[in-house]
Scaffold this motif. Sequence first.
Motif, short mmCIF file in Angstrom:
data_model
loop_
_atom_site.label_atom_id
_atom_site.label_comp_id
_atom_site.label_asym_id
_atom_site.label_seq_id
_atom_site.Cartn_x
_atom_site.Cartn_y
_atom_site.Cartn_z
N ALA A 1 39.35 40.73 48.24
CA ALA A 1 38.16 41.30 48.88
C ALA A 1 37.04 41.49 47.86
O ALA A 1 35.88 41.20 48.16
N VAL B 1 33.39 39.58 48.11
CA VAL B 1 32.15 40.36 48.13
C VAL B 1 31.28 39.98 46.93
O VAL B 1 30.06 39.79 47.06
N SER C 1 29.71 36.65 47.54
CA SER C 1 28.68 36.71 48.58
C SER C 1 27.39 37.33 48.05
O SER C 1 26.32 37.14 48.63
N ILE C 2 27.48 38.06 46.97
CA ILE C 2 26.28 38.62 46.34
C ILE C 2 25.70 37.65 45.31
O ILE C 2 24.49 37.42 45.27
#
Length: 55
Positions: A9, A13, A16-17
């Motif tokens: 996870a 994340v 995705s940033i």
Amino acid sequence: MDTWQIILAIIIVGLSIIMPIYYSSEKKKKEQQEELEKIKKYGETINQFTSDKHK
């Protein structure tokens, strides 16, 4: 949750940033390079015009 799920996870994340920032940075660099090419071409045109004028 298991440790591997938490790590996965965090990686998702993080990516995705980071990925949109990276791609927007690359796009900006490409646009700046294209703009510099336009300026260079314009400068060469002006130089050629001035050179032809003084012959």
